[in-house]
Design an enzyme around this catalytic site. Sequence first.
Site, PDB file in Angstrom:
ATOM      1  N   HIS A  98       0.851  -1.195   0.000  1.00  0.00           N
ATOM      2  CA  HIS A  98       0.000   0.000   0.000  1.00  0.00           C
ATOM      3  C   HIS A  98       0.882   1.239   0.000  1.00  0.00           C
ATOM      4  O   HIS A  98       1.988   1.231   0.533  1.00  0.00           O
ATOM      5  CB  HIS A  98      -0.950   0.013   1.196  1.00  0.00           C
ATOM      6  CG  HIS A  98      -0.259  -0.077   2.528  1.00  0.00           C
ATOM      7  ND1 HIS A  98       0.182  -1.269   3.064  1.00  0.00           N
ATOM      8  CD2 HIS A  98       0.076   0.879   3.420  1.00  0.00           C
ATOM      9  CE1 HIS A  98       0.746  -1.044   4.226  1.00  0.00           C
ATOM     10  NE2 HIS A  98       0.712   0.250   4.476  1.00  0.00           N
ATOM     11  N   HIS A 100       0.794   5.316   1.038  1.00  0.00           N
ATOM     12  CA  HIS A 100       0.106   6.367   1.795  1.00  0.00           C
ATOM     13  C   HIS A 100       0.148   7.673   0.993  1.00  0.00           C
ATOM     14  O   HIS A 100       1.219   8.060   0.488  1.00  0.00           O
ATOM     15  CB  HIS A 100       0.822   6.644   3.117  1.00  0.00           C
ATOM     16  CG  HIS A 100       0.882   5.473   4.058  1.00  0.00           C
ATOM     17  ND1 HIS A 100       0.068   5.374   5.156  1.00  0.00           N
ATOM     18  CD2 HIS A 100       1.676   4.359   4.070  1.00  0.00           C
ATOM     19  CE1 HIS A 100       0.352   4.261   5.811  1.00  0.00           C
ATOM     20  NE2 HIS A 100       1.323   3.629   5.181  1.00  0.00           N
TER      21      HIS A 100
HETATM   22  P1  5GP Z   1       1.959   0.697   7.323  1.00  0.00           P
HETATM   23  O1  5GP Z   1       2.598   1.105   8.637  1.00  0.00           O
HETATM   24  O2  5GP Z   1       1.841  -0.805   7.193  1.00  0.00           O
HETATM   25  O3  5GP Z   1       2.605   1.356   6.140  1.00  0.00           O
HETATM   26  O4  5GP Z   1       0.513   1.318   7.385  1.00  0.00           O
HETATM   27  C1  5GP Z   1      -0.658   0.586   7.567  1.00  0.00           C
HETATM   28  C2  5GP Z   1      -1.798   1.576   7.605  1.00  0.00           C
HETATM   29  O5  5GP Z   1      -3.020   0.872   7.478  1.00  0.00           O
HETATM   30  C3  5GP Z   1      -1.882   2.391   8.911  1.00  0.00           C
HETATM   31  O6  5GP Z   1      -1.786   3.784   8.620  1.00  0.00           O
HETATM   32  C4  5GP Z   1      -3.250   2.006   9.491  1.00  0.00           C
HETATM   33  O7  5GP Z   1      -3.902   3.079  10.114  1.00  0.00           O
HETATM   34  C5  5GP Z   1      -3.992   1.493   8.276  1.00  0.00           C
HETATM   35  N1  5GP Z   1      -5.001   0.463   8.571  1.00  0.00           N
HETATM   36  C6  5GP Z   1      -4.807  -0.652   9.315  1.00  0.00           C
HETATM   37  N2  5GP Z   1      -5.939  -1.379   9.355  1.00  0.00           N
HETATM   38  C7  5GP Z   1      -6.848  -0.717   8.595  1.00  0.00           C
HETATM   39  C8  5GP Z   1      -8.219  -0.985   8.260  1.00  0.00           C
HETATM   40  O8  5GP Z   1      -8.821  -1.982   8.647  1.00  0.00           O
HETATM   41  N3  5GP Z   1      -8.835  -0.073   7.461  1.00  0.00           N
HETATM   42  C9  5GP Z   1      -8.197   1.054   7.010  1.00  0.00           C
HETATM   43  N4  5GP Z   1      -8.900   1.884   6.243  1.00  0.00           N
HETATM   44  N5  5GP Z   1      -6.912   1.334   7.310  1.00  0.00           N
HETATM   45  C10 5GP Z   1      -6.250   0.455   8.101  1.00  0.00           C
END
Ligand code: 5GP
Length: 137
Positions: A98, A100
């Site tokens: 993903h 951001h």
């Molecule tokens: P990472 O640290 O893996 O780059 O970011 C994961 C992101 O996914 C975090 O910003 C977190 O808030 C988001 N996230 C985790 N679970 C969910 C979910 O169930 N729904 C949504 N919309 N975002 C999520």
Amino acid sequence: MNDIFSKIVRGELPCHKVAENDQTLAFLDINPAAQGHTLVIPKRFGTDIFDTNPEDLAAVARMVQTVAQLLLQTLKPDGINVLQNSRPASGQVVFYYHVHVIPRWEGDGVFSFWRPNPTDHAAFAALAERLRANNQA
Ligand code: 5GP
């Protein structure tokens, strides 16, 4: 796949959808760093930057630009950060690729990036040589 984002893609878990096409989905982050913080994912599973299909990476990149433009038009931020975490040391906690897209406003203090290190041309030359030597593309 049984992970959260696969379930969102299949419609088994809800999300606040921002945009969608055949290859990608964009939805609001559940714990936003700033208003409008959006995640862009490929519909086909990949864990991180290392194993995600290059066509999906390209499709996500195009959707990231679409989302950035939507955020700019709608929320009028002063800037946008585009961030991708791969593997735990980088901060990745959801192991589905993903990107951001985070609107930024002057002085918002959302986060600061790295502290720059001094230039070392001899070390840079050696490192760039090592990297070129490993390039199979
Ligand atoms: P990472 O640290 O893996 O780059 O970011 C994961 C992101 O996914 C975090 O910003 C977190 O808030 C988001 N996230 C985790 N679970 C969910 C979910 O169930 N729904 C949504 N919309 N975002 C999520």
